[in-house]
Design a protein around this motif. Structure first.
Motif, PDB file in Angstrom:
ATOM      1  N   ALA A 259      79.635 -43.181 -10.756  1.00 40.97           N
ATOM      2  CA  ALA A 259      80.901 -43.187 -11.472  1.00 40.97           C
ATOM      3  C   ALA A 259      82.055 -43.093 -10.479  1.00 40.97           C
ATOM      4  CB  ALA A 259      80.940 -42.026 -12.457  1.00 40.97           C
ATOM      5  N   SER A 260      83.132 -43.775 -10.777  1.00 37.90           N
ATOM      6  CA  SER A 260      84.308 -43.736  -9.915  1.00 37.90           C
ATOM      7  C   SER A 260      85.561 -43.606 -10.764  1.00 37.90           C
ATOM      8  CB  SER A 260      84.386 -44.989  -9.037  1.00 37.90           C
ATOM      9  OG  SER A 260      84.469 -46.152  -9.842  1.00 37.90           O
ATOM     10  N   ASP A 261      86.629 -43.113 -10.156  1.00 35.75           N
ATOM     11  CA  ASP A 261      87.897 -42.918 -10.845  1.00 35.75           C
ATOM     12  C   ASP A 261      89.020 -43.503  -9.994  1.00 35.75           C
ATOM     13  OD1 ASP A 261      87.192 -41.002 -13.204  1.00 35.75           O
ATOM     14  OD2 ASP A 261      86.197 -40.127 -11.458  1.00 35.75           O
ATOM     15  N   PRO A 262      90.079 -44.048 -10.630  1.00 40.31           N
ATOM     16  CA  PRO A 262      91.200 -44.601  -9.878  1.00 40.31           C
ATOM     17  C   PRO A 262      92.128 -43.501  -9.358  1.00 40.31           C
ATOM     18  CG  PRO A 262      91.593 -44.838 -12.238  1.00 40.31           C
ATOM     19  CD  PRO A 262      90.212 -44.257 -12.085  1.00 40.31           C
ATOM     20  N   VAL A 263      92.426 -43.529  -8.067  1.00 38.48           N
ATOM     21  CA  VAL A 263      93.372 -42.587  -7.464  1.00 38.48           C
ATOM     22  C   VAL A 263      94.312 -43.367  -6.546  1.00 38.48           C
ATOM     23  CG1 VAL A 263      91.804 -40.617  -7.580  1.00 38.48           C
ATOM     24  CG2 VAL A 263      91.822 -42.054  -5.549  1.00 38.48           C
ATOM     25  N   LEU A 264      95.398 -42.733  -6.126  1.00 34.50           N
ATOM     26  CA  LEU A 264      96.391 -43.381  -5.284  1.00 34.50           C
ATOM     27  C   LEU A 264      96.062 -43.185  -3.807  1.00 34.50           C
ATOM     28  CD1 LEU A 264      99.700 -42.422  -7.146  1.00 34.50           C
ATOM     29  CD2 LEU A 264      98.416 -44.564  -7.278  1.00 34.50           C
ATOM     30  N   GLN A 265      96.259 -44.240  -3.024  1.00 38.22           N
ATOM     31  CA  GLN A 265      96.078 -44.209  -1.572  1.00 38.22           C
ATOM     32  C   GLN A 265      97.353 -44.750  -0.928  1.00 38.22           C
ATOM     33  OE1 GLN A 265      93.309 -47.056   0.222  1.00 38.22           O
ATOM     34  NE2 GLN A 265      92.447 -45.396   1.450  1.00 38.22           N
ATOM     35  N   ALA A 266      97.850 -44.064   0.102  1.00 34.25           N
ATOM     36  CA  ALA A 266      99.117 -44.436   0.731  1.00 34.25           C
ATOM     37  C   ALA A 266      98.987 -45.728   1.527  1.00 34.25           C
ATOM     38  CB  ALA A 266      99.601 -43.305   1.638  1.00 34.25           C
ATOM     39  N   ASN A 267      99.930 -46.657   1.314  1.00 34.51           N
ATOM     40  CA  ASN A 267      99.973 -47.903   2.087  1.00 34.51           C
ATOM     41  C   ASN A 267     100.570 -47.700   3.468  1.00 34.51           C
ATOM     42  OD1 ASN A 267      98.901 -49.616   0.130  1.00 34.51           O
ATOM     43  ND2 ASN A 267     100.868 -49.868  -0.881  1.00 34.51           N
ATOM     44  N   ARG A 268     101.359 -46.631   3.628  1.00 36.77           N
ATOM     45  CA  ARG A 268     102.047 -46.348   4.882  1.00 36.77           C
ATOM     46  C   ARG A 268     102.225 -44.847   5.005  1.00 36.77           C
ATOM     47  NH1 ARG A 268     107.296 -44.838   4.242  1.00 36.77           N
ATOM     48  NH2 ARG A 268     108.222 -45.137   2.181  1.00 36.77           N
ATOM     49  N   THR A 269     102.682 -44.399   6.154  1.00 39.93           N
ATOM     50  CA  THR A 269     102.954 -42.973   6.336  1.00 39.93           C
ATOM     51  C   THR A 269     104.222 -42.595   5.569  1.00 39.93           C
ATOM     52  OG1 THR A 269     101.906 -42.916   8.503  1.00 39.93           O
ATOM     53  CG2 THR A 269     103.479 -41.163   8.008  1.00 39.93           C
TER      54      THR A 269
ATOM     55  N   ASP B  33      89.300 -47.141  -6.382  1.00 39.08           N
ATOM     56  CA  ASP B  33      88.287 -46.472  -7.197  1.00 39.08           C
ATOM     57  C   ASP B  33      87.334 -45.725  -6.268  1.00 39.08           C
ATOM     58  OD1 ASP B  33      89.186 -47.376  -9.696  1.00 39.08           O
ATOM     59  OD2 ASP B  33      88.215 -49.307  -9.383  1.00 39.08           O
ATOM     60  N   VAL B  34      87.280 -44.419  -6.421  1.00 40.02           N
ATOM     61  CA  VAL B  34      86.434 -43.592  -5.558  1.00 40.02           C
ATOM     62  C   VAL B  34      85.636 -42.614  -6.411  1.00 40.02           C
ATOM     63  CG1 VAL B  34      87.935 -43.755  -3.533  1.00 40.02           C
ATOM     64  CG2 VAL B  34      88.343 -41.972  -5.217  1.00 40.02           C
ATOM     65  N   ASN B  35      84.538 -42.176  -5.861  1.00 37.79           N
ATOM     66  CA  ASN B  35      83.698 -41.182  -6.527  1.00 37.79           C
ATOM     67  C   ASN B  35      83.918 -39.840  -5.846  1.00 37.79           C
ATOM     68  OD1 ASN B  35      81.758 -39.724  -7.858  1.00 37.79           O
ATOM     69  ND2 ASN B  35      80.032 -40.604  -6.751  1.00 37.79           N
ATOM     70  N   LEU B  36      84.737 -39.003  -6.468  1.00 36.05           N
ATOM     71  CA  LEU B  36      85.061 -37.692  -5.904  1.00 36.05           C
ATOM     72  C   LEU B  36      84.391 -36.557  -6.664  1.00 36.05           C
ATOM     73  CD1 LEU B  36      88.886 -38.249  -5.252  1.00 36.05           C
ATOM     74  CD2 LEU B  36      87.042 -38.302  -3.574  1.00 36.05           C
TER      75      LEU B  36
ATOM     76  N   ALA C  16      83.650 -33.625  -8.944  1.00 31.70           N
ATOM     77  CA  ALA C  16      84.493 -32.607  -9.562  1.00 31.70           C
ATOM     78  C   ALA C  16      85.880 -32.522  -8.929  1.00 31.70           C
ATOM     79  CB  ALA C  16      83.804 -31.244  -9.463  1.00 31.70           C
ATOM     80  N   ALA C  17      86.038 -33.105  -7.735  1.00 34.21           N
ATOM     81  CA  ALA C  17      87.328 -33.030  -7.040  1.00 34.21           C
ATOM     82  C   ALA C  17      88.310 -34.112  -7.489  1.00 34.21           C
ATOM     83  CB  ALA C  17      87.109 -33.146  -5.529  1.00 34.21           C
ATOM     84  N   THR C  18      87.909 -34.982  -8.407  1.00 37.91           N
ATOM     85  CA  THR C  18      88.771 -36.079  -8.838  1.00 37.91           C
ATOM     86  C   THR C  18      90.116 -35.565  -9.347  1.00 37.91           C
ATOM     87  OG1 THR C  18      86.873 -37.464  -9.416  1.00 37.91           O
ATOM     88  CG2 THR C  18      88.986 -38.015 -10.429  1.00 37.91           C
ATOM     89  N   GLY C  19      90.115 -34.490 -10.094  1.00 37.65           N
ATOM     90  CA  GLY C  19      91.346 -33.941 -10.661  1.00 37.65           C
ATOM     91  C   GLY C  19      92.315 -33.396  -9.634  1.00 37.65           C
ATOM     92  N   GLU C  20      91.886 -33.281  -8.380  1.00 39.64           N
ATOM     93  CA  GLU C  20      92.764 -32.749  -7.341  1.00 39.64           C
ATOM     94  C   GLU C  20      93.633 -33.834  -6.704  1.00 39.64           C
ATOM     95  OE1 GLU C  20      90.417 -30.632  -4.521  1.00 39.64           O
ATOM     96  OE2 GLU C  20      89.409 -29.397  -6.050  1.00 39.64           O
ATOM     97  N   TYR C  21      93.444 -35.099  -7.120  1.00 31.25           N
ATOM     98  CA  TYR C  21      94.180 -36.213  -6.524  1.00 31.25           C
ATOM     99  C   TYR C  21      95.008 -36.942  -7.582  1.00 31.25           C
ATOM    100  CZ  TYR C  21      91.350 -35.410  -2.402  1.00 31.25           C
ATOM    101  OH  TYR C  21      90.763 -34.826  -1.308  1.00 31.25           O
ATOM    102  N   LEU C  22      96.096 -37.567  -7.122  1.00 30.17           N
ATOM    103  CA  LEU C  22      96.987 -38.261  -8.046  1.00 30.17           C
ATOM    104  C   LEU C  22      96.361 -39.565  -8.523  1.00 30.17           C
ATOM    105  CD1 LEU C  22     100.577 -37.923  -6.494  1.00 30.17           C
ATOM    106  CD2 LEU C  22      99.628 -36.715  -8.465  1.00 30.17           C
TER     107      LEU C  22
ATOM    108  N   PRO D 105      97.061 -43.134 -10.928  1.00 26.05           N
ATOM    109  CA  PRO D 105      98.246 -43.974 -11.137  1.00 26.05           C
ATOM    110  C   PRO D 105      99.194 -43.445 -12.214  1.00 26.05           C
ATOM    111  CG  PRO D 105      96.302 -45.336 -10.870  1.00 26.05           C
ATOM    112  CD  PRO D 105      95.816 -43.923 -10.926  1.00 26.05           C
ATOM    113  N   HIS D 106      98.646 -42.917 -13.301  1.00 24.32           N
ATOM    114  CA  HIS D 106      99.501 -42.440 -14.388  1.00 24.32           C
ATOM    115  C   HIS D 106     100.189 -41.111 -14.055  1.00 24.32           C
ATOM    116  CE1 HIS D 106      95.527 -40.557 -15.196  1.00 24.32           C
ATOM    117  NE2 HIS D 106      96.265 -39.522 -15.562  1.00 24.32           N
TER     118      HIS D 106
END
Length: 207
Positions: A40-50, A66-69, A71-77, A79-80
């Motif tokens: 299972a994977s969930d959509p999270v944000l990744q920075a394009n630049r610093t 889309d990454v598989n984190l 239980a830690a998925t909720g710790e990351y932003l 898109p919504h």
């Protein structure tokens, strides 16, 4: 006389058979859950630049991955979770997944930016996100031809931009815009207007 024992054996045999089926089904279900959770994977944000501390967080600066984190998925932003008025609470490196703790409301920001024209020049590899110190040497005379010994003005500040200096009074070929705490603004502006020679020094480099 022989019917009752045979009935009991049949009953217990059927019960063991049913228990076996339940155990097999539970085992299959458990394996399915493990496999499903591992893929299972969930959509999270990744920075394009610093993105440096205090900078506005806008959708153009991120990609959705889309990454598989687990239980830690909720710790990351996700898109919504990105909304107007959010800024970086700390520097977010290019390619980093954005933790919720790295975003804050703009109304709570206690930093601002100041442009420093470094009298000693700037390293060629100085880039946004680098941590530096700002040193200053107060002038010893009105003509500002002699200066006192350098001293630390602000420690551990973040570079937000490096640009070419403009104007005939610019002392170097490039200037650094740094993020400082608002509590340090008065001291930095006093050094600039007082004629001090300011120097931007990357952390780990001797002043």
């Amino acid at each position: 006389m022989d019917l009752m024992p045979r009935s009991r054996r049949a009953f217990w045999g059927d019960l063991r058979f049913l228990i076996g089926l339940v155990l097999v089904a539970a085992s299959i279900g458990g394996v399915w859950l493990v496999v499903s959770s591992s893929t299972a994977s969930d959509p999270v944000l990744q920075a394009n630049r610093t993105i440096v501390v205090g900078e506005a967080l806008v959708s153009a600066d991120f990609r959705v991955v889309d990454v598989n984190l687990g239980a830690a998925t909720g710790e990351y932003l996700a898109p919504h979770d990105l909304s107007p008025g959010q800024v970086a609470q700390r520097t977010i490196a290019q390619g980093e997944l954005v933790p919720r703790t790295a975003a804050e409301d703009a109304d709570t920001v206690t930093t601002t930016t100041v442009v420093i024209d470094s009298a000693t020049g700037l390293p060629r590899d100085l880039a946004p996100g680098d941590v530096v110190e700002v040193w200053h040497a107060p002038p010893l005379d009105q003509g500002r031809t002699a200066y006192d010994s350098p001293r630390l003005l602000v420690a551990d500040v973040t570079v937000s931009a490096v640009t070419e200096s403009e104007g005939v009074l610019a002392s170097t070929g490039a200037v650094a815009e740094v993020v400082i705490d608002r509590a340090d603004v008065a001291a930095v502006l006093a050094a600039i207007t007082g004629g001090s020679a300011l120097s931007v020094v990357p952390i780990g480099t001797a002043p």
